[in-house]
Design an enzyme around this catalytic site. Structure first.
Site, PDB file in Angstrom:
ATOM      1  N   HIS A 116       0.875  -1.158   0.147  1.00 28.23           N
ATOM      2  CA  HIS A 116       0.118  -0.042   0.049  1.00 28.23           C
ATOM      3  C   HIS A 116       0.699   1.340  -0.120  1.00 28.23           C
ATOM      4  O   HIS A 116       1.846   1.533   0.760  1.00 28.23           O
ATOM      5  CB  HIS A 116      -0.931   0.011   1.416  1.00 28.23           C
ATOM      6  CG  HIS A 116      -1.996   1.315   1.320  1.00 28.23           C
ATOM      7  ND1 HIS A 116      -3.032   1.208   0.417  1.00 28.23           N
ATOM      8  CD2 HIS A 116      -1.929   2.266   2.070  1.00 28.23           C
ATOM      9  CE1 HIS A 116      -3.379   2.501   0.622  1.00 28.23           C
ATOM     10  NE2 HIS A 116      -2.844   3.164   1.675  1.00 28.23           N
ATOM     11  N   THR A 179       9.827   3.567  -6.241  1.00 28.90           N
ATOM     12  CA  THR A 179      11.105   3.101  -6.292  1.00 28.90           C
ATOM     13  C   THR A 179      11.260   2.198  -4.949  1.00 28.90           C
ATOM     14  O   THR A 179      12.102   1.157  -5.005  1.00 28.90           O
ATOM     15  CB  THR A 179      12.263   4.244  -6.509  1.00 28.90           C
ATOM     16  OG1 THR A 179      12.217   4.884  -5.645  1.00 28.90           O
ATOM     17  CG2 THR A 179      11.925   4.638  -7.685  1.00 28.90           C
TER      18      THR A 179
HETATM   19  N1  NHR Z   1      -9.326  -6.227   0.361  1.00 29.72           N
HETATM   20  C1  NHR Z   1      -9.330  -6.443   1.915  1.00 29.72           C
HETATM   21  N2  NHR Z   1     -10.565  -7.186   2.340  1.00 29.72           N
HETATM   22  N3  NHR Z   1      -8.436  -5.969   2.719  1.00 29.72           N
HETATM   23  C2  NHR Z   1      -7.358  -5.209   2.078  1.00 29.72           C
HETATM   24  O1  NHR Z   1      -6.651  -4.803   2.826  1.00 29.72           O
HETATM   25  C3  NHR Z   1      -7.301  -4.871   0.694  1.00 29.72           C
HETATM   26  C4  NHR Z   1      -8.266  -5.625  -0.052  1.00 29.72           C
HETATM   27  C5  NHR Z   1      -8.139  -5.239  -1.726  1.00 29.72           C
HETATM   28  C6  NHR Z   1      -7.384  -4.563  -1.961  1.00 29.72           C
HETATM   29  C7  NHR Z   1      -5.389  -3.156  -1.876  1.00 29.72           C
HETATM   30  C8  NHR Z   1      -5.723  -1.513  -1.323  1.00 29.72           C
HETATM   31  C9  NHR Z   1      -4.526  -0.542  -1.387  1.00 29.72           C
HETATM   32  O2  NHR Z   1      -3.505  -0.897  -1.242  1.00 29.72           O
HETATM   33  C10 NHR Z   1      -6.471  -3.844  -1.363  1.00 29.72           C
HETATM   34  C11 NHR Z   1      -6.244  -4.089   0.195  1.00 29.72           C
HETATM   35  C12 NHR Z   1      -8.494  -0.941  -3.762  1.00 29.72           C
HETATM   36  C13 NHR Z   1      -9.356   0.009  -3.098  1.00 29.72           C
HETATM   37  C14 NHR Z   1     -10.826   0.386  -3.631  1.00 29.72           C
HETATM   38  O3  NHR Z   1     -11.229   1.236  -3.278  1.00 29.72           O
HETATM   39  C15 NHR Z   1      -8.912   0.521  -1.928  1.00 29.72           C
HETATM   40  C16 NHR Z   1      -7.764  -0.149  -1.427  1.00 29.72           C
HETATM   41  C17 NHR Z   1      -6.920  -1.177  -2.084  1.00 29.72           C
HETATM   42  C18 NHR Z   1      -7.671  -1.727  -3.503  1.00 29.72           C
HETATM   43  N4  NHR Z   1     -11.202   0.189  -4.744  1.00 29.72           N
HETATM   44  C19 NHR Z   1     -12.389   0.292  -5.357  1.00 29.72           C
HETATM   45  C20 NHR Z   1     -13.411  -0.902  -5.258  1.00 29.72           C
HETATM   46  O4  NHR Z   1     -14.763  -0.329  -5.182  1.00 29.72           O
HETATM   47  C21 NHR Z   1     -12.234   0.171  -6.783  1.00 29.72           C
HETATM   48  C22 NHR Z   1     -11.184   1.402  -7.310  1.00 29.72           C
HETATM   49  C23 NHR Z   1     -10.768   1.222  -8.907  1.00 29.72           C
HETATM   50  O5  NHR Z   1     -11.233   0.476  -9.303  1.00 29.72           O
HETATM   51  O6  NHR Z   1      -9.900   2.164  -9.162  1.00 29.72           O
HETATM   52  O7  NHR Z   1     -13.008  -1.944  -5.120  1.00 29.72           O
HETATM   53  O8  NHR Z   1      -4.675   0.765  -1.812  1.00 29.72           O
HETATM   54  C1  GAR Z   2       1.731   1.092  -6.472  1.00 25.53           C
HETATM   55  O1  GAR Z   2       2.063   2.328  -5.971  1.00 25.53           O
HETATM   56  C2  GAR Z   2       0.708   0.244  -5.343  1.00 25.53           C
HETATM   57  O2  GAR Z   2       1.408   0.458  -4.002  1.00 25.53           O
HETATM   58  C3  GAR Z   2      -0.384   0.775  -5.608  1.00 25.53           C
HETATM   59  O3  GAR Z   2      -0.624   1.076  -6.871  1.00 25.53           O
HETATM   60  C4  GAR Z   2       0.542   1.235  -7.552  1.00 25.53           C
HETATM   61  C5  GAR Z   2       0.799   0.032  -8.487  1.00 25.53           C
HETATM   62  O4  GAR Z   2       1.855   0.156  -9.296  1.00 25.53           O
HETATM   63  N1  GAR Z   2      -1.525   0.010  -4.794  1.00 25.53           N
HETATM   64  C6  GAR Z   2      -2.551   0.482  -4.660  1.00 25.53           C
HETATM   65  O5  GAR Z   2      -2.855   1.755  -4.827  1.00 25.53           O
HETATM   66  C7  GAR Z   2      -3.792  -0.550  -4.156  1.00 25.53           C
HETATM   67  N2  GAR Z   2      -5.004   0.231  -4.189  1.00 25.53           N
HETATM   68  P1  GAR Z   2       2.241  -1.242 -10.232  1.00 25.53           P
HETATM   69  O6  GAR Z   2       1.030  -1.721 -10.888  1.00 25.53           O
HETATM   70  O7  GAR Z   2       3.294  -0.493 -11.257  1.00 25.53           O
HETATM   71  O8  GAR Z   2       2.697  -2.211  -9.527  1.00 25.53           O
END
Ligand code: NHR
Ligand code: GAR
Length: 224
Positions: A116, A179
């Site tokens: 993240h 990076t």
């Molecule tokens: N799922 C769970 N249950 N717990 C976590 O900690 C998760 C997860 C799924 C993804 C990655 C997370 C990040 O690193 C992740 C962690 C997507 C969203 C989001 O709001 C938020 C955080 C992360 C990934 N997604 C929207 C949705 O409705 C769609 C956004 C889009 O498609 O651009 O799923 O940031």
């Molecule tokens: C990365 O910065 C990762 O931490 C972030 O998106 C980028 C993906 O880059 N992840 C999220 O925001 C998940 N919600 P990449 O596709 O080049 O690895």
């Protein structure tokens, strides 16, 4: 395989986009810095660069378009079935942009990790870089954590910091954070595959010792 040696771990990587973190894992596997093979790359989006990266590395890839499913549950159920077919030891979320249901997470808890782009617990969710800049933060960073049903709320494994610069932009900060992501994610993947880290009852252990809820802090190796 030499007798007595642990077999190479199997990894499945989930992506939604560029896949630069995927690339860092591919490179580390190819350079034997991670004792694992990537069994499959799964994307919820077509035509993303990460799929080209998988193809270039001869890794099978699958697109599972979430639009093709009526509900989040249906998408997650199918995704879980496809992943299970590869019997992975580790599932890596690498820029995967779909929130996963509790049912999904519970099936794979302890072998599901995410990176993240913030210093969790600050800024869970989206737009992390813009939020850090607007708050006037002097440091930003990235966190590798075990995934639990609570979004970005699972226990941290490893965090790394970067500076926020004067007049920083969200894109410039994102690139700086990326990076460092490319350094910490392969490191954690290797620790997992070596059996050095694991999660039990929501607590992360490193070499058998419980680590802080914030995770370990990565210190970049200085040049000699
Ligand atoms: N799922 C769970 N249950 N717990 C976590 O900690 C998760 C997860 C799924 C993804 C990655 C997370 C990040 O690193 C992740 C962690 C997507 C969203 C989001 O709001 C938020 C955080 C992360 C990934 N997604 C929207 C949705 O409705 C769609 C956004 C889009 O498609 O651009 O799923 O940031
Ligand atoms: C990365 O910065 C990762 O931490 C972030 O998106 C980028 C993906 O880059 N992840 C999220 O925001 C998940 N919600 P990449 O596709 O080049 O690895």
């Amino acid at each position: 395989m030499t007798e007595g040696q642990k077999p190479t771990s199997k990894i499945v990587v989930l992506i939604s986009g560029s896949g630069s973190n995927l690339q860092s894992i591919i490179n580390a596997c190819e350079e034997n810095n991670i004792d694992a093979q990537i069994s499959a790359v799964i994307s919820n989006k077509y035509n993303v660069k990460g799929l080209d990266r998988a193809a270039a590395a001869n890794i099978p890839s699958i697109v599972i378009d979430h639009h093709a499913f009526e509900t989040r549950q249906a998408f997650d159920q199918y995704l879980a079935e496809v992943i299970s077919g590869f019997t992975p030891d580790l599932i890596i979320l690498a820029g995967f942009m779909r929130i996963l249901t509790e049912e999904f997470v519970n099936q794979f808890v302890g072998k599901l990790i995410n990176i993240h782009p913030s210093l969790l617990p600050a800024y869970p969710g989206l737009n992390t870089h813009q939020r850090a800049i607007e708050a006037g933060d002097r440091t930003a960073g990235a966190t590798v954590h075990f995934v639990t049903p609570e979004l970005d709320g699972g226990p941290s494994i490893l965090r790394a910091q970067v500076a926020v610069l004067e007049n920083d932009t969200s894109d410039a900060l994102a690139a700086r954070v990326l990076t460092i992501e490319h350094q910490i994610y392969p490191t954690v993947a290797q620790w997992f595959c070596e059996g050095r880290i694991g999660m039990k009852d929501g607590i992360v252990f490193f070499d058998g010792v419980q680590i802080d809820k914030l995770g370990l802090l990565f210190t970049p190796q200085s040049e000699h």
